[in-house]
Write an enzyme that holds these catalytic residues in place. Structure first.
Site, PDB file in Angstrom:
ATOM      1  N   ALA A 215      45.096  54.450  -7.968  1.00  0.00           N
ATOM      2  CA  ALA A 215      43.632  54.963  -7.962  1.00  0.00           C
ATOM      3  C   ALA A 215      43.625  55.979  -6.751  1.00  0.00           C
ATOM      4  CB  ALA A 215      42.751  53.768  -7.480  1.00  0.00           C
ATOM      5  N   ASP A 216      44.476  56.624  -6.278  1.00  0.00           N
ATOM      6  CA  ASP A 216      44.492  57.516  -5.097  1.00  0.00           C
ATOM      7  C   ASP A 216      43.915  58.910  -5.660  1.00  0.00           C
ATOM      8  OD1 ASP A 216      45.554  58.173  -2.344  1.00  0.00           O
ATOM      9  OD2 ASP A 216      46.246  59.784  -3.392  1.00  0.00           O
ATOM     10  N   VAL A 217      42.960  59.292  -4.606  1.00  0.00           N
ATOM     11  CA  VAL A 217      42.351  60.608  -5.121  1.00  0.00           C
ATOM     12  C   VAL A 217      43.126  61.494  -4.856  1.00  0.00           C
ATOM     13  CG1 VAL A 217      40.456  61.877  -4.434  1.00  0.00           C
ATOM     14  CG2 VAL A 217      39.944  59.536  -4.340  1.00  0.00           C
TER      15      VAL A 217
ATOM     16  N   LEU B 241      46.266  61.720  -5.263  1.00  0.00           N
ATOM     17  CA  LEU B 241      47.449  61.708  -6.701  1.00  0.00           C
ATOM     18  C   LEU B 241      46.548  62.570  -7.739  1.00  0.00           C
ATOM     19  CD1 LEU B 241      49.965  61.064  -8.302  1.00  0.00           C
ATOM     20  CD2 LEU B 241      48.554  58.561  -8.696  1.00  0.00           C
TER      21      LEU B 241
END
Length: 298
Positions: free
Chosen positions: A252-254, A256
Site C-alpha cells: 500500500a506504500d505511496v 512505491l
DNA sequence: TCCCAGGACCGTG
DNA sequence: CACGGTCATGGG
C-alpha cells in the site's frame, strides 16, 4: 589514558555488491535527519551501548568500512556491538547475486539495478525506532514525518556534542513508556498515534515485544499485526527495515506507487492488483525491489 | 483553497 | 468481508 591510534580504528569487510556512495544517497535524503550526519563520504552516529554513549564515524576503504571512534575507543564489548549495528544497518550479510540475476530479466528493475548497483536496504536496526518511525509516517507527508521524529528525538533522546554538532540517540522505550498522550500530542502527533507509540513502548518495556522474539517467530507479520497501530503497511515496512525479511512488501506504500508510475510512464498510479502482478517476478526479493524503486524517487 | 501524504481503526451493512 | 467515516496536520 592515551590509546595507540591503531586501537581507535576497526574495519568491517564489505561484500562484493556494496556501494557506500549509493547508500549515502539514501542516508542523505532528509536535511532534518538528526540520528546521524553525512559529510562527504563520512557518516557519524552515536549509539547508547551498555549505558554509555559511543560515537563513531565510518568511511569507505577498499573492500571495507573503516570505523573510527574519535572520542575514544569503546570497550571490546561495545565495539562488537557497533560492528553488529553497522552490519545490520547496511544489510551487509545479504548476498545480492540472485536479486541482480532476477532483476536483469525484469524490464521494470533492470535499469534500476544497473544504475544503483551496490545499494543495500538501509535498515533501522533498533526495533523501537523502526516501529515508531512506521507509525509516525502513516498518512502524512515525509517532510512532516521527519519534523515529528526530530521533535521526538530532541525531546526524549540523549545527545552529545562532537565538532560543535549535536548527535542524538533514539529515545528508549523505557523513557517513552512513562509519558502520557498529552506529552506526545504536544509534538503534534495525533492522539491515536500517541496511543500507538505509548503502547509499543510499554510492550517493549515489559518484555512482551522484542526484536529477538520477532526474529524467532515463524510468522513475524502476524505477530506485528497484533500490535495496535501496526497494519499491513507498517508490519511489512518493519520486516523490511529491521528484521531483514527479503519478502516483505509494503504493497500500500505511496512511494512505491509513485515510483512505479514514473518507471512505467503511467498517467495514474497503478492499482494494488496491478502491483501484485508486477511483483510476481520479484518473488523472494520484494523488499529489495521496493527499496530500489524508492531510490529512484530521490 | 484544495488535495494529498511512506495508514490504521472502528463501526456499519 | 468490504466499505467508508474518522483521525489530524503539514506540504505543495
Amino acid at each position: 589514558m592515551m590509546k595507540k591510534q591503531s586501537e581507535l580504528y576497526m574495519e568491517i569487510s564489505t561484500p562484493v555488491d556494496f556501494n557506500f556512495m549509493e547508500c549515502l544517497v539514501h542516508l542523505g535524503r532528509s536535511s532534518q535527519e538528526n540520528l546521524y550526519r553525512v559529510q562527504n563520504a563520512r557518516v557519524t552516529k552515536v549509539l547508547k551501548l551498555n549505558n554509555e554513549l559511543v560515537l563513531f564515524h565510518m568511511t569507505p576503504v577498499k573492500g571495507a568500512l573503516r570505523l573510527a571512534f574519535p572520542l575514544g575507543a569503546p570497550t571490546a564489548s561495545n565495539s562488537e556491538l557497533v560492528r553488529a549495528y553497522v552490519e545490520d544497518w547496511f544489510d551487509l550479510q545479504t548476498d545480492l547475486q540472485d536479486f541482480y540475476a532476477m532483476a536483469q530479466t525484469d524490464s521494470l528493475l533492470s535499469a534500476l539495478v544497473q544504475q544503483y548497483r551496490g545499494l543495500r536496504v538501509i535498515g533501522v536496526p533498533d526495533l523501537f525506532e523502526a516501529l515508531v518511525w512506521a507509525v509516525m509516517g502513516q498518512q502524512i507527508n515525509l517532510t512532516f514525518a521527519y519534523t515529528l521524529k526530530k521533535r521526538f528525538v530532541e525531546s526524549y533522546g540523549e545527545s552529545l556534542i562532537y565538532e560543535e554538532e549535536r548527535y542524538w540517540t533514539f529515545p528508549s522505550p523505557e523513557k517513552i513508556a512513562l509519558l502520557s498522550v498529552t506529552d506526545l500530542r504536544a509534538l503534534q502527533l495525533t492522539g491515536r498515534k500517541a496511543e500507538y507509540i505509548l503502547g509499543i513502548a510499554l510492550a517493549m518495556t515489559n518484555g512482551t515485544l522484542s526484536k529477538e522474539q520477532l526474529l524467532q517467530e515463524q510468522d513475524m507479520e502476524r505477530s506485528l499485526l497484533e500490535i495496535r497501530g501496526i497494519g499491513a503497511w507498517s508490519a511489512n515496512y518493519v520486516m523490511m527495515k529491521c528484521l531483514h525479511s527479503q519478502t516483505a512488501f509494503p504493497l500500500a506504500d505511496v512511494g512505491l506507487h509513485n515510483a512505479l508510475k514514473v518507471q512505467l510512464n503511467m498517467e495514474r498510479k497503478p492499482t494494488q492488483v496491478e502491483i501484485t502482478k508486477f511483483a510476481e517476478k520479484w518473488r523472494g526479493w520484494e523488499a529489495y525491489a521496493t527499496f530500489y524503486l524508492w531510490r529512484s524517487l530521490l
